[in-house]
Write a protein that holds these residues in place. Structure first.
Motif, PDB file in Angstrom:
ATOM      1  N   THR A   1       0.835  -1.198   0.000  1.00  0.00           N
ATOM      2  CA  THR A   1       0.000   0.000   0.000  1.00  0.00           C
ATOM      3  C   THR A   1       0.874   1.253   0.000  1.00  0.00           C
TER       4      THR A   1
ATOM      5  N   ASP B   1      -5.736  -1.728  -4.878  1.00  0.00           N
ATOM      6  CA  ASP B   1      -5.046  -2.403  -3.776  1.00  0.00           C
ATOM      7  C   ASP B   1      -5.863  -3.617  -3.321  1.00  0.00           C
ATOM      8  N   ASP B   2      -5.201  -4.545  -2.668  1.00  0.00           N
ATOM      9  CA  ASP B   2      -5.871  -5.729  -2.101  1.00  0.00           C
ATOM     10  C   ASP B   2      -6.769  -6.426  -3.118  1.00  0.00           C
TER      11      ASP B   2
END
Ligand code: ADP
Ligand code: MG
Length: 397
Positions: free
Chosen positions: A126, A180-181
């Motif tokens: 991140t 992200d993720d």
């Protein structure tokens, strides 16, 4: 490139341009000249000129917006200025990721696309996404950062309000998309479809896409093959925390928090943390309470061990029994199922599984998994049992 030059070019193309341009708000944002049109009509006038008559160099530097849209677009980009390249500590395990992201920034959209960063939690994924986002934004690029979960929620909200096109346009108009993720796309088919189209549009327009995930694309269960193959189509970057880098980070972070990097503190942090997030957490505690007041970390069970325990439990066995050499039918079945689940649910390597089951090599593991696969084909009840255990195990981990 000067704004004057650019305006001159436009005036050369349309003799009334001077008149028209008076209605625009013109400003420089980073590398771009932004022309804010009063309405859609003016916007499409300028758009036609720029797209059809200007040289590439100028075309790329111009951005045309509609005043009304611009208002709407001033929505959060979810960038947090706290994350920068400067405060990212570089070492062996994260250098490659760091360098790829920096290079991507300098060659936005056409060098590495997409960039896919993967590594376990707290390793700085991140941080890197946010760092490039912040820097690109400073340079005038349009950036959106989103986690796959937020992306999904946002999509649903827009859909409910009948504004899905707005959602799409917002994502399709960026220069840099940071997702992200990505592992959270798993099982969300509708979201995947939406993202797939956004991905393709951006890709064709040579807009930069950077993705981060806690696992390799091949291990993204429940994500469509075509998305996985897109993810693998650019550059894959693994990020991890090796001891040397960890030490460096511990020392630097201690300094950052105004603490002396005393050897006992450093040793404590080295032994009691798994990732940078934990390092930061522990340092905060130490700062607050002093080292002696901070407890040691409880060794967390590995995922494989958790599966073994879970399966033993289901078959009403003690873990020791499941791992023993006894060959009763129940124990063998439990053992085979556990090995199978270790592979299927946590993607453990054969060697890792063999070790957890106290085997010298992994041929037994291969054998066990094959047996389970075969029985699964023939035995409907067993198939249901496996599906049930798999689901339960997933939720437990
Ligand atoms: P991930 O997204 O991989 O789970 P994060 O990027 O959220 O990890 O990192 C967790 C915390 O550790 C953040 O506060 C981040 O700023 C910090 N961090 C991670 N890696 C580094 C690094 N190499 N240098 C400095 N801080 C780091
Ligand atoms: Mg993260």
């Amino acid at each position: 490139m000067e704004l004057k030059e650019l305006i001159k070019k436009i005036e050369d193309i349309d003799e009334y341009a001077r008149e028209f341009l008076k209605n625009f708000e013109i400003k420089k944002e980073g590398n771009f000249f932004v022309f804010v049109a009063p309405d859609e009509e003016y916007k499409s006038w300028l758009h036609t000129i720029v797209e059809n008559f200007l040289d590439e160099e100028y075309r790329k530097a111009v951005r045309i917006e509609n005043k009304k849209e611009r208002k709407k677009e001033e929505i959060k980009d979810f960038l947090n200025p706290r994350y920068t390249f400067d405060n990212f500590i570089v070492g062996k395990g994260n250098r490659f990721a760091y360098e790829v992201v920096k290079e991507a920034l300098e060659n936005l959209g056409y060098l590495y696309n997409p960039v896919f960063i993967y590594g376990s939690v707290g390793t700085g994924k991140t941080h890197l996404l946010q760092a490039i986002g912040n820097e690109a934004k400073k340079r005038g690029y349009r950036v959106i950062y989103s986690s796959a979960n937020d992306f999904a929620d946002e999509m649903v909200n827009y859909m409910k309000e009948g504004r899905i096109n707005e959602f799409r346009n917002r994502y399709k108009s960026v220069d840099l998309l940071l997702l992200d993720d990505v592992q959270f796309l798993s099982g969300k088919e509708r979201t995947q479809l939406e993202f797939f189209h956004i991905f393709n549009t951006l890709y064709i327009l040579e807009k930069q896409i950077i993705l981060a995930s806690d696992r390799h694309p091949q291990k993204l269960n429940g994500v469509s093959d075509r998305l996985v193959s897109r993810f693998e189509g650019g550059i894959l970057v693994e990020i991890e925390l090796d001891t040397e880098t960890k030490l460096k980070i511990i020392r630097e972070k201690l300094k950052e928090f105004g603490l002396e990097p005393k050897s006992e503190v450093v040793k404590y942090l080295l032994e009691n943390t798994k990732n940078v997030r934990e390092i930061e957490g522990r340092i905060k505690l130490i700062k607050l309470k002093g080292l002696s007041a901070v407890p040691e970390r409880k060794e967390e069970k590995s995922k494989v061990d958790k599966i073994i325990e879970f399966v033993a439990n289901y078959y009403a066995l003690k873990t020791e029994e499941l791992l023993s050499d006894k060959r009763s039918k129940r124990i063998s079945e439990a053992k085979h199922v556990a090995m199978y689940l270790c592979r299927k649910v946590c993607w453990a390597s054969l060697i890792e599984i063999a070790r957890a089951f106290r085997r010298k090599d992994h041929t037994t593991v291969i054998h066990a998994i094959r047996k389970v696969e075969e029985r699964k084909k023939k035995d409907r009840k067993f198939r249901h049992l496996l599906a049930f255990l798999e689901k339960q195990a997933m939720e437990k981990l």
